[in-house]
Design a protein around this motif. Structure first.
Motif, PDB file in Angstrom:
ATOM      1  N   SER A   1       0.703   3.985  -3.136  1.00 55.37           N
ATOM      2  CA  SER A   1       0.641   5.447  -1.999  1.00 55.37           C
ATOM      3  C   SER A   1       1.500   6.085  -3.259  1.00 55.37           C
ATOM      4  CB  SER A   1       0.158   5.912  -0.936  1.00 55.37           C
ATOM      5  OG  SER A   1       1.221   5.572  -0.299  1.00 55.37           O
TER       6      SER A   1
ATOM      7  N   LYS B   1       0.509   6.824  -6.751  1.00 57.39           N
ATOM      8  CA  LYS B   1      -0.217   7.668  -7.388  1.00 57.39           C
ATOM      9  C   LYS B   1      -0.354   8.595  -7.140  1.00 57.39           C
ATOM     10  CE  LYS B   1      -5.167   7.478  -5.698  1.00 57.39           C
ATOM     11  NZ  LYS B   1      -6.516   7.469  -5.221  1.00 57.39           N
ATOM     12  N   ARG B   2       0.512   9.242  -6.176  1.00 60.65           N
ATOM     13  CA  ARG B   2       1.184  10.983  -4.994  1.00 60.65           C
ATOM     14  C   ARG B   2       1.560  11.181  -5.923  1.00 60.65           C
ATOM     15  NH1 ARG B   2       4.180  11.475   0.129  1.00 60.65           N
ATOM     16  NH2 ARG B   2       2.369   9.635   0.696  1.00 60.65           N
TER      17      ARG B   2
ATOM     18  N   GLY C   1      -2.366   3.956  -8.885  1.00 61.81           N
ATOM     19  CA  GLY C   1      -1.554   2.990  -7.830  1.00 61.81           C
ATOM     20  C   GLY C   1      -1.948   2.131  -7.886  1.00 61.81           C
TER      21      GLY C   1
ATOM     22  N   ARG D   1       0.540  -1.314   0.232  1.00 61.82           N
ATOM     23  CA  ARG D   1       0.107   0.143  -0.028  1.00 61.82           C
ATOM     24  C   ARG D   1       1.253   1.008   0.507  1.00 61.82           C
ATOM     25  NH1 ARG D   1      -3.254  -3.278   4.246  1.00 61.82           N
ATOM     26  NH2 ARG D   1      -5.095  -3.642   2.523  1.00 61.82           N
TER      27      ARG D   1
END
Length: 279
Positions: free
Chosen positions: A69, A72-73, A103, A65
């Motif tokens: 993340s 995606k960030r 993500g 995770r």
């Protein structure tokens, strides 16, 4: 393949998983700030210690995770290097995940070649006692290009890379924790050979620093299809950046068409265990 700015992370991962992931975030930010749209970590970036099986992670879980993340960030394709994954009864797998800019997981690959060696009076180690090998050669078909995935000891088995290249791979993504003892003699030679013989870019992210069982070599590399080293690290943690150009890929393959000139009628290798994940 699209023109890509690639970022390679060389880490000195240790036994503190939280610290490793904190550093991973810092490296992703650094690479993204330099324009990288594809970022690659070394083998077992999340934990490198004396008890690898005991620190295997669930997937999805904390480590996956965190990498998801970060992808995606920063809006990047993020290859986690590899993680020790708690998935098989008794033995975990050594598995790479490629996350997309949204993500989501695009592809996963579990290391297929186990380092089992017994030299009387010298080295004795059976990786297969701790790690369950994978059974598929894996490629990830993305908007940036077709990536072949592999881990460390795999680089000594040219059949795997030829199957990936003949299946259309443009770039080989290699996550490693290669030792200094063998790295000084073999690392560059193996990586450049895999690039030259297949006309593919090679991105090889290695661990550095002292580990529980050995000293890691470092010297992560980004290599062009003609064998030119575009970027190379020393033996300290750092980020490498280089551009991968599809025109260079095409020109190299036109000048030396070894993939087209091969004689599969004489030495055919089955591609039945090749899986291509589509984004």
């Amino acid at each position: 393949m699209e023109k890509i700015i690639a970022g390679l992370v060389q880490m000195d991962s240790g036994p503190d998983m939280n610290e490793n992931m904190r550093m991973a975030e810092q490296y992703v930010r650094e690479a993204a700030e330099q324009g990288a749209k594809l970022i690659l970590f070394p083998e077992t970036a999340e934990y490198t210690g004396a008890d690898m099986p005991g620190h295997a992670s669930a997937v999805p879980g904390y480590v996956s995770r965190r990498f998801s993340s970060l992808a995606k960030r920063y809006g990047v394709y993020l290859h986690c290097g590899s993680m020790t994954v708690r998935r098989h009864p008794g033995r975990p797998s050594n598995t790479s995940f490629l996350f997309g800019p949204d993500g989501e997981t695009i592809a996963e690959y579990s290391k297929i070649h186990m380092f089992d060696v017994n030299i009387p009076g010298s080295v004795s180690y059976e990786e297969s006692r701790e790690i369950c090998p994978g059974n598929e050669i894996v490629l990830a078909d993305t908007a940036l290009g077709l990536f072949g995935m592999s881990i460390c000891y795999d680089i000594r088995f040219p059949e795997q890379y030829r199957l990936m290249a003949s299946s259309g791979a443009d770039v080989f993504l290699i996550a490693a924790d290669f030792t200094k003892a063998t790295g000084e003699r073999h690392w560059e030679a193996l990586l450049r050979t895999r690039a030259i013989e297949n006309g593919c870019y090679v991105l090889a992210a290695n661990q550095c620093g002292q580990k529980a069982r050995f000293e890691a070599y470092g010297h992560s590399m980004i290599i062009a299809p003609d064998g030119e080293i575009l970027a190379e690290a020393d033996d300290t943690p750092q980020v490498l950046i280089a551009e991968l150009d599809p025109e260079v890929l095409e020109r190299t393959r036109n000048e030396i068409p070894s993939l087209e000139n091969r004689r599969d009628d004489l030495y055919r290798v089955s591609s039945g265990n090749v899986r291509i994940y589509e984004e």
